[in-house]
Write a protein that holds these residues in place. Structure first.
Motif, short mmCIF file in Angstrom:
data_model
loop_
_atom_site.label_atom_id
_atom_site.label_comp_id
_atom_site.label_asym_id
_atom_site.label_seq_id
_atom_site.Cartn_x
_atom_site.Cartn_y
_atom_site.Cartn_z
N ASP A 1 0.76 -1.21 -0.03
CA ASP A 1 0.06 -0.02 -0.06
C ASP A 1 0.99 1.19 0.02
O ASP A 1 0.64 2.41 -0.59
CB ASP A 1 -0.77 0.10 1.16
CG ASP A 1 -2.29 -0.84 1.00
OD1 ASP A 1 -2.48 -1.39 -0.20
OD2 ASP A 1 -2.93 -0.90 1.81
N ASP A 2 1.77 1.21 0.69
CA ASP A 2 2.80 2.56 0.53
C ASP A 2 3.39 2.66 -0.84
O ASP A 2 3.41 3.82 -1.05
CB ASP A 2 4.23 2.07 1.45
CG ASP A 2 3.79 2.28 3.13
OD1 ASP A 2 2.69 2.86 3.43
OD2 ASP A 2 4.50 1.84 3.94
N ASN A 3 3.52 1.59 -1.63
CA ASN A 3 4.02 1.79 -2.93
C ASN A 3 2.90 2.39 -3.75
O ASN A 3 3.30 3.19 -4.58
CB ASN A 3 4.56 0.32 -3.59
CG ASN A 3 5.93 -0.02 -2.88
OD1 ASN A 3 6.77 0.75 -2.52
ND2 ASN A 3 6.44 -1.28 -2.76
N VAL A 4 1.79 1.79 -3.64
CA VAL A 4 0.67 2.20 -4.24
C VAL A 4 0.29 4.00 -3.84
O VAL A 4 0.03 4.76 -4.81
CB VAL A 4 -0.65 1.47 -3.77
CG1 VAL A 4 -2.04 2.23 -4.60
CG2 VAL A 4 -0.49 0.20 -4.34
N LYS A 5 0.40 4.25 -2.75
CA LYS A 5 0.31 5.74 -2.31
C LYS A 5 1.46 6.39 -2.90
O LYS A 5 1.07 7.62 -3.61
CB LYS A 5 0.17 5.64 -0.66
CG LYS A 5 -0.85 5.50 -0.08
CD LYS A 5 -0.85 5.56 1.28
CE LYS A 5 -0.20 4.53 1.87
NZ LYS A 5 -0.46 4.52 3.66
N GLU A 6 2.81 6.16 -2.95
CA GLU A 6 3.74 6.70 -3.69
C GLU A 6 3.41 6.62 -5.15
O GLU A 6 3.74 7.89 -5.60
CB GLU A 6 5.12 6.26 -3.22
CG GLU A 6 6.16 7.10 -3.89
CD GLU A 6 6.35 8.43 -3.28
OE1 GLU A 6 6.77 9.47 -3.83
OE2 GLU A 6 5.97 8.71 -2.25
N ALA A 7 3.10 5.84 -5.70
CA ALA A 7 2.63 5.98 -7.37
C ALA A 7 1.74 6.93 -7.51
O ALA A 7 1.69 7.82 -8.51
CB ALA A 7 2.61 4.51 -7.73
N VAL A 8 0.55 7.05 -6.78
CA VAL A 8 -0.40 7.96 -6.97
C VAL A 8 -0.12 9.37 -6.67
O VAL A 8 -0.44 10.14 -7.32
CB VAL A 8 -1.76 7.47 -5.88
CG1 VAL A 8 -2.71 8.57 -6.00
CG2 VAL A 8 -2.16 6.07 -6.35
N ARG A 9 0.94 9.57 -5.58
CA ARG A 9 1.24 10.88 -5.36
C ARG A 9 2.06 11.29 -6.68
O ARG A 9 2.08 12.59 -6.79
CB ARG A 9 2.44 10.88 -4.42
CG ARG A 9 1.58 10.86 -2.62
CD ARG A 9 2.49 11.06 -1.68
NE ARG A 9 1.93 10.65 -0.61
CZ ARG A 9 2.25 9.74 0.32
NH1 ARG A 9 3.21 8.61 -0.29
NH2 ARG A 9 1.90 9.37 1.36
N GLN A 10 2.79 10.51 -7.33
CA GLN A 10 3.46 10.75 -8.43
C GLN A 10 2.65 11.02 -9.73
O GLN A 10 3.25 11.12 -10.73
CB GLN A 10 4.69 9.67 -8.74
CG GLN A 10 5.48 9.67 -7.58
CD GLN A 10 6.38 11.00 -7.29
OE1 GLN A 10 6.69 11.81 -8.11
NE2 GLN A 10 6.62 11.43 -5.92
N GLY A 11 1.34 10.82 -9.64
CA GLY A 11 0.43 10.76 -10.82
C GLY A 11 -0.17 9.75 -11.28
O GLY A 11 -0.96 9.78 -12.24
N SER A 12 0.24 8.51 -10.85
CA SER A 12 -0.19 7.29 -11.53
C SER A 12 -1.93 7.22 -11.19
O SER A 12 -2.38 7.73 -9.95
CB SER A 12 0.35 6.07 -10.85
OG SER A 12 -0.21 4.94 -11.20
N ASN A 13 -2.61 6.71 -12.04
CA ASN A 13 -4.15 6.36 -11.58
C ASN A 13 -4.17 4.99 -10.59
O ASN A 13 -3.09 4.22 -10.42
CB ASN A 13 -4.81 6.13 -12.78
CG ASN A 13 -4.59 4.93 -13.66
OD1 ASN A 13 -4.61 3.67 -13.36
ND2 ASN A 13 -4.18 5.19 -14.92
N VAL A 14 -5.05 4.94 -9.91
CA VAL A 14 -5.15 3.86 -8.91
C VAL A 14 -5.18 2.60 -9.60
O VAL A 14 -4.51 1.73 -8.89
CB VAL A 14 -6.29 4.24 -7.88
CG1 VAL A 14 -6.74 2.95 -7.05
CG2 VAL A 14 -6.20 5.37 -7.05
N PHE A 15 -5.78 2.33 -10.79
CA PHE A 15 -6.13 1.10 -11.24
C PHE A 15 -4.54 0.76 -11.82
O PHE A 15 -4.32 -0.46 -11.20
CB PHE A 15 -6.89 1.15 -12.76
CG PHE A 15 -6.95 -0.49 -13.38
CD1 PHE A 15 -7.93 -0.95 -12.95
CD2 PHE A 15 -6.13 -0.51 -14.39
CE1 PHE A 15 -7.89 -2.28 -13.53
CE2 PHE A 15 -6.19 -1.57 -14.94
CZ PHE A 15 -7.13 -2.67 -14.75
#
Length: 242
Positions: free
Chosen positions: A218-232
């Motif tokens: 989940d930490d990796n997901v949150k960091e990716a989302v912070r960097q602009g990735s969509n959640v999917f």
């Protein structure tokens, strides 16, 4: 009382939230088909002491459960319980059986309007070394409970004493709270911000092993989302099957 090894495990739990625990239990618990997953979460509990508010600044209360089952006032005491290991012998009071180092978990019959925990009971539990109380019903004497600094979680309050509707039926038996069964010795995790979760004792080691993996994903997901990735896409990349 928890063993020294178990105390170390419970201290590790403090690094996580009730949500982290439920995420692990959701994957670990095997439920009958058609059963709604509760993931250990005991619903609708509110912290009434030491403060009537959810707060990240308060300490988590994590300890093995000791249990008390209340029954309707008019019901007979369960056969075999009176005076035996799970009952309350004549000339005793239920609260005097509260166990030090535990979270006392109290089941109250549904639909009752009286309280099953009040100020005197809270003061006695505090003296005996109880770490906290979880009630799937009502409490009263909030000023006294708060003054003695016993952490108490419950569903609601009442001004009416226990004897109006309820009486103690058994102790150290499995109790049911909001669809979650808590057995004596299960680990009760009172998170002052997120809520209360019960961990079956036999799953504690698996929960401790799984949670770091889930939190890291989940930490990796949150960091990716912070960097602009969509959640999917972030889920697809970092939430692997465990």
């Amino acid at each position: 009382m928890a063993t020294s090894i178990e105390e170390l495990k419970l201290n590790v739990l403090r690094n996580y939230s009730a949500c982290d625990v439920s995420d692990a239990l959701l994957k670990l618990q095997k439920l009958p088909e058609g059963t709604t997953a509760r993931a250990g979460h005991i619903v609708d509990l509110v912290p009434f002491s030491p403060t009537i508010a959810r707060s990240a600044n308060l300490s988590k209360i994590i300890a093995p459960a000791s249990t008390f089952k209340f029954i309707p006032k008019s019901d007979p005491i369960p056969i075999g319980d009176s005076g035996e290991s799970h009952g309350f012998p004549a000339g005793t009071h239920w609260v005097d059986f509260a166990e030090p180092g535990t979270v006392a978990v109290i089941e109250q019959p549904a639909g009752q309007h009286c309280a099953v925990l009040g100020g005197i009971m809270a003061v006695r539990m505090k003296y005996l070394g109880v770490k906290g109380v979880v009630v799937n019903g009502r409490v009263r004497d909030l000023g006294e409970i708060s003054e003695c600094q016993l952490p108490v979680w419950a569903r609601a309050t009442s001004s009416v004493g226990t004897a109006a509707e309820a009486k103690p039926g058994a102790r150290n038996v499995p109790v049911s709270l909001g669809g979650v069964t808590v057995a004596p010795g299960d680990i009760v995790f009172c998170d002052p911000l997120e809520g209360v979760v019960a961990i079956p004792r036999e799953l504690l080691d698996q929960v401790l092993e799984l949670m770091p993996k889930l939190v890291a994903m989940d930490d990796n997901v949150k960091e990716a989302v912070r960097q602009g990735s969509n959640v999917f896409d972030a889920f697809k990349k970092f939430r692997t099957k465990i």
